[in-house]
Design a protein around this motif. Structure first.
Motif, PDB file in Angstrom:
ATOM      1  N   SER A 117      -1.700  -3.109  11.902  1.00 53.18           N
ATOM      2  CA  SER A 117      -0.729  -2.814  10.838  1.00 53.18           C
ATOM      3  C   SER A 117      -0.074  -4.091  10.324  1.00 53.18           C
ATOM      4  O   SER A 117       0.201  -4.223   9.126  1.00 53.18           O
ATOM      5  CB  SER A 117       0.336  -1.842  11.352  1.00 53.18           C
ATOM      6  N   GLN A 118       0.183  -5.062  11.226  1.00 53.04           N
ATOM      7  CA  GLN A 118       0.760  -6.332  10.786  1.00 53.04           C
ATOM      8  C   GLN A 118      -0.218  -7.087   9.895  1.00 53.04           C
ATOM      9  O   GLN A 118       0.175  -7.684   8.886  1.00 53.04           O
ATOM     10  CB  GLN A 118       1.123  -7.182  12.008  1.00 53.04           C
ATOM     11  N   THR A 119      -1.480  -7.068  10.278  1.00 50.95           N
ATOM     12  CA  THR A 119      -2.498  -7.742   9.476  1.00 50.95           C
ATOM     13  C   THR A 119      -2.584  -7.127   8.089  1.00 50.95           C
ATOM     14  O   THR A 119      -2.641  -7.826   7.076  1.00 50.95           O
ATOM     15  CB  THR A 119      -3.867  -7.654  10.172  1.00 50.95           C
ATOM     16  N   LYS A 120      -2.593  -5.799   8.025  1.00 51.48           N
ATOM     17  CA  LYS A 120      -2.659  -5.121   6.732  1.00 51.48           C
ATOM     18  C   LYS A 120      -1.429  -5.446   5.885  1.00 51.48           C
ATOM     19  O   LYS A 120      -1.536  -5.649   4.669  1.00 51.48           O
ATOM     20  CB  LYS A 120      -2.756  -3.606   6.943  1.00 51.48           C
ATOM     21  N   LEU A 121      -0.256  -5.504   6.524  1.00 55.69           N
ATOM     22  CA  LEU A 121       0.969  -5.832   5.795  1.00 55.69           C
ATOM     23  C   LEU A 121       0.891  -7.231   5.199  1.00 55.69           C
ATOM     24  O   LEU A 121       1.296  -7.452   4.052  1.00 55.69           O
ATOM     25  CB  LEU A 121       2.171  -5.721   6.734  1.00 55.69           C
TER      26      LEU A 121
END
Length: 359
Positions: A117-121
């Motif tokens: 999720s951090q990568t996508k953000l």
């Protein structure tokens, strides 16, 4: 980032050397140094990871060994233990190599592993920034801005090699990533794909002995069958690791002619086409400076066509050095190749609305 999440598991350590270089050591949990979590002072040595132990899942080239907080072995010698892999970004930014050491480094931060999720953000924020940048550019300037962005984002391989040889600041030859140009200007890039752009590549090293057409005068209106091939020359040769242009001779055989300049558009190896050779202004002048009571000095003046006296270079140089020099030569060491037809069909993938930072 997606690949990094797969190859660098667990937390990483940000370490600052006495020279103020910040290194990121990854995969800490894989190697399990027990003292890293509360480390104060680190002495670090970098070793190469043998190629047979590298893979797509484990691409790192350097492994960090560390003596933490003065730990010693039973025999009183420094205790160096496996610490972790050196991040690819740190290797590039600081030109790190096996055998390098540092004493008295400090642990600045322990960073948690990036989650999906951090990568996508991060991807989403980068995409938003690219789109906002594009929206602020006037319509009439978008194509020019796309070209400027590409020039800034893309690396020239020849400049990277020169910087490495001259031991320049590592930041000068860190390989750039062109993702921003694709993200901000997808339509401008796609618009250029309908027509072949690289129709006039520049040919260089014409005076090299590998040129099987050395001394031949080319008719600029006459078309020739050409083919681009990978270099077969050994290390140390001027044409090593390059793309070569072969020209079909009158006997029907393709023979080596020139090297494609790395500073202009590069067509793929295997390209076959019809082209004609257009001469350019002399690019190099050589002269010998003879001063009284001194040994003669030979100088080379390059890239004449880029400066004020283009078109009259030979006349000017002879005049400027009159009385001081023995004029040597003017070298036409490059040609422009004009490609009129191409026999390879290129397929381009037109990008949708998804973030191409993930590419």
């Amino acid at each position: 980032m997606s690949q990094r999440r797969e190859t660098e598991k667990g937390p990483s350590a940000i370490i600052q050397t006495p020279q103020s270089c910040k290194l990121e050591i990854t995969n800490l949990t894989r190697y399990g140094h027990p003292l890293i979590w509360k480390a104060q002072t680190l002495n670090i040595r970098l070793d190469e990871i043998p190629e047979q132990f590298r893979s797509f899942e484990r691409p790192h080239r350097l492994l960090a060994f560390a003596q933490i907080d003065g730990e010693v072995r039973e025999d009183g010698k420094p205790a160096y233990r496996h610490l972790g892999t050196v991040s690819q970004q740190s290797v590039i930014e600081h030109n790190l190599k096996a055998g390098m050491t540092t004493q008295g480094a400090k642990l600045l931060e322990l960073k948690p592993e990036l989650t999906r999720s951090q990568t996508k953000l991060l991807f989403d924020k980068a995409q938003e920034a690219a789109l906002a940048f594009y929206a602020n550019i006037p319509e009439s300037e978008k194509l020019a801005s796309a070209a400027a962005a590409w020039n800034i984002c893309a690396s020239r391989q020849d400049e990277l090699e020169v910087a490495r040889k001259e031991n320049a600041n590592p930041q000068a030859y860190a390989k750039k990533v062109s993702n921003f140009a694709f993200a901000a200007f997808p339509n401008e890039i796609i618009s250029r794909l309908d027509k072949l752009q690289f129709t006039e590549p520049k040919l260089v090293t014409l005076l090299n002995e590998a040129n099987q057409f050395l001394g031949r005068d080319w008719n600029p209106t006459e078309k020739h069958a050409i083919e681009i091939r990978a270099s077969h020359h050994p290390p140390g040769h001027e044409r090593h690791v390059s793309r070569l242009l072969f020209v079909q001779d009158t006997d029907g055989e393709y023979k080596e002619f020139a090297m494609l300049s790395t500073r202009t558009g590069m067509l793929p190896i295997g390209t076959k086409a019809q082209g004609n050779f257009i001469g350019v202004e002399p690019a190099t002048a050589k002269a010998t400076i003879g001063l009284p009571e001194n040994e003669p000095i030979e100088i080379t003046i390059r890239e004449l066509k880029n400066f004020s006296y283009v078109g009259v270079a030979e006349k000017v140089i002879k005049k400027q050095f009159q009385g001081l020099t023995s004029y040597s030569s003017m070298n036409r060491d490059s040609f422009m190749l004009s490609i009129s037809s191409q026999k390879i069909i290129f397929n381009y993938i037109r990008m949708g609305k998804r973030s191409i930072f993930e590419k």
